[in-house]
Design an enzyme around this catalytic site. Structure first.
Site, PDB file in Angstrom:
ATOM      1  N   TYR A 159       0.649  -1.160   0.334  1.00 21.65           N
ATOM      2  CA  TYR A 159      -0.482   0.031  -0.159  1.00 21.65           C
ATOM      3  C   TYR A 159       1.019   1.070  -0.316  1.00 21.65           C
ATOM      4  O   TYR A 159       0.608   2.050   0.694  1.00 21.65           O
ATOM      5  CB  TYR A 159      -0.720  -0.268   1.113  1.00 21.65           C
ATOM      6  CG  TYR A 159      -2.167   0.735   1.500  1.00 21.65           C
ATOM      7  CD1 TYR A 159      -3.114   1.057   0.496  1.00 21.65           C
ATOM      8  CD2 TYR A 159      -2.632   1.517   2.449  1.00 21.65           C
ATOM      9  CE1 TYR A 159      -3.468   1.924  -0.288  1.00 21.65           C
ATOM     10  CE2 TYR A 159      -3.570   2.113   2.557  1.00 21.65           C
ATOM     11  CZ  TYR A 159      -4.126   3.189   1.509  1.00 21.65           C
ATOM     12  OH  TYR A 159      -5.214   4.050   1.486  1.00 21.65           O
ATOM     13  N   CYS A 200      -5.953  11.850  -4.725  1.00 17.63           N
ATOM     14  CA  CYS A 200      -3.795  11.867  -4.845  1.00 17.63           C
ATOM     15  C   CYS A 200      -3.038  11.682  -6.060  1.00 17.63           C
ATOM     16  O   CYS A 200      -1.795  12.075  -6.381  1.00 17.63           O
ATOM     17  CB  CYS A 200      -3.361   9.719  -3.906  1.00 17.63           C
ATOM     18  SG  CYS A 200      -4.569  10.481  -2.001  1.00 17.63           S
TER      19      CYS A 200
END
Length: 420
Positions: free
Chosen positions: A171, A399
């Site tokens: 992640y 993001c």
């Protein structure tokens, strides 16, 4: 996250968007009573988008220079949310369907590219002082506060993360080889890159701060190292231990449910991947002192950190944004310069090597977002509702846009002591 069944909804150009449940999303269903601020926000928004390469459909009116399309479905609600707090209201308006788009990362990219100039600086200063929320004191990263902050994100559901991450369960930013778009290969390359920066080899004892789901610890063990890895997420620890056992390296890896401030021992190498963003500025000295204290003489640290420009970090470090409220409470993205300052003031470590993976992170996020969309039925079956879907879309798209334009970057850094 526990969710309820969808409640009465409205149709948009793209799909049916249920109203958020007040029990699950407190305060989100109600439109702020800020009509005057809403009118001011509308004027500023119109001024900002007229020079952007986007197409904004506002009823019969079209704004912008053309490009990815933003459809404002409920203008009054949208502008009131924006006027109430622009750093939170823009994302909340997307979550509830006040506006929509068919290309969220593409639409957000021009906004991200001009983030510091969309609103005049004088109005930004005024908003920070009188309008925008400040980070809640209960989200400070004390030992207990950090556990609660991490719990709110990483303990959502291991099954959720398994759905949209790749097989390595990484992640964090991948590192793509030239000409390749294979995410698993890119994540393995990233892990090897940071292990190389830390000088991890067979026979060493390695400390990892931030276990994730065990991918890096497994890779380090496969190199012949012994690994102690720390996490404060019970959910992550459980799955990481299972994956480590399945990889056949359980005898080489110890997973501890422990804060970095509680770490003991002395290690040949220390590795920490995208964990510093959750530390908070107040605790940066403690974090770097811990790295220094735990590293043996002659050892190296491999640090992977999301970064932002130093001037923006200094201005925004006390802001409370949509990302804080809904995704990463208590976080602060450092700048490379702030890392250098903290090292100089609180450690004997210095940056000896660096590698930027900013554009690779944009590609990584795009992979995650596509997998999340393609497998939404599986996410929904876990009990997550349509508001969560749009929240997660906005988070990943927001993001990706930031990394696309360089507002955000991510660095792999090798830290060594000055005399080495």
């Amino acid at each position: 996250m526990t969710v309820q069944q969808p409640i009465p909804h409205e149709h948009t150009a793209s799909r049916v968007i249920p109203r958020p449940s007040e029990g699950v999303w407190p305060g989100l269903a109600a439109v702020p009573h800020t009509r005057v601020k809403g009118r001011i926000a509308e004027g500023l928004f119109r001024r900002a988008v007229r020079s952007l390469p986007v197409r904004v459909e506002l009823g019969e009116e079209v704004l912008g220079l053309g490009g990815p399309t933003m459809r404002i479905v409920r203008p009054d609600a949208f502008f009131r949310r924006l006027g109430n707090d622009s750093k939170i209201g823009f994302g909340e308006a997307y979550m509830v369907g006040d506006w929509t788009t068919d290309d969220l990362p593409g639409l957000l990219t021009p906004f991200a590219a001009t983030l510091s100039t969309l609103i005049p600086p004088s109005l930004q200063r005024l908003a920070r002082r009188w309008v925008e929320a400040r980070q809640p004191t209960e989200e400070m990263n004390t030992v207990e506060g950090a556990r609660e902050n991490i719990h709110r994100h990483y303990d959502l559901s291991n099954d959720l993360f398994q759905i949209f991450l790749d097989d390595t369960m990484s992640y964090s930013a991948a590192w793509f080889a030239p000409g390749s778009d294979d995410l698993v290969e890119a994540q393995e390359r990233k892990i090897d890159g940071i292990l190389d920066m830390a000088g991890v080899t067979a026979g060493q004892h390695v400390l990892e701060i931030g276990t994730g789901w065990g991918g890096l610890a497994i890779r380090a063990a496969q190199r012949g190292a012994r690994v102690t890895t720390l996490t404060i997420s019970a959910e992550q620890a459980s799955l990481a231990e299972r994956r480590i056992a399945e990889a056949g390296v359980a005898d080489q890896v110890q997973v501890l449910l422990r804060d970095y401030r509680e770490a003991q021992g002395s290690y040949d190498a220390v590795v920490s991947v995208e964990m510093i963003e959750a530390v908070g500025e107040r605790y940066w000295p403690t974090y770097f002192e811990a790295l220094d204290r735990l590293l043996k003489p002659g050892g190296r640290v491999g640090l992977q950190a999301i970064t932002m420009p130093d001037d923006r970090m200094r201005v925004a470090k006390n802001d409370y944004t949509w990302i804080h409220k809904y995704v990463f409470p208590g976080g602060l993205i450092p700048s490379v310069e702030s890392i250098e300052r903290s090292l100089a003031d609180h450690a004997t470590l210095r940056i000896a090597e660096r590698r930027s993976l900013g554009q690779d992170y944009a590609r990584t996020l795009n992979h995650w977002n596509r997998r999340f969309q393609e497998r939404w039925a599986e996410v929904s079956a876990l009990g997550f509702d349509e508001t969560f879907r749009r929240m997660w879309e906005f988070y990943l798209g927001y993001c990706e846009a930031g990394f696309r334009v360089g507002y955000l970057d991510v660095f792999q850094l090798a830290l060594t002591r000055e005399n080495h």
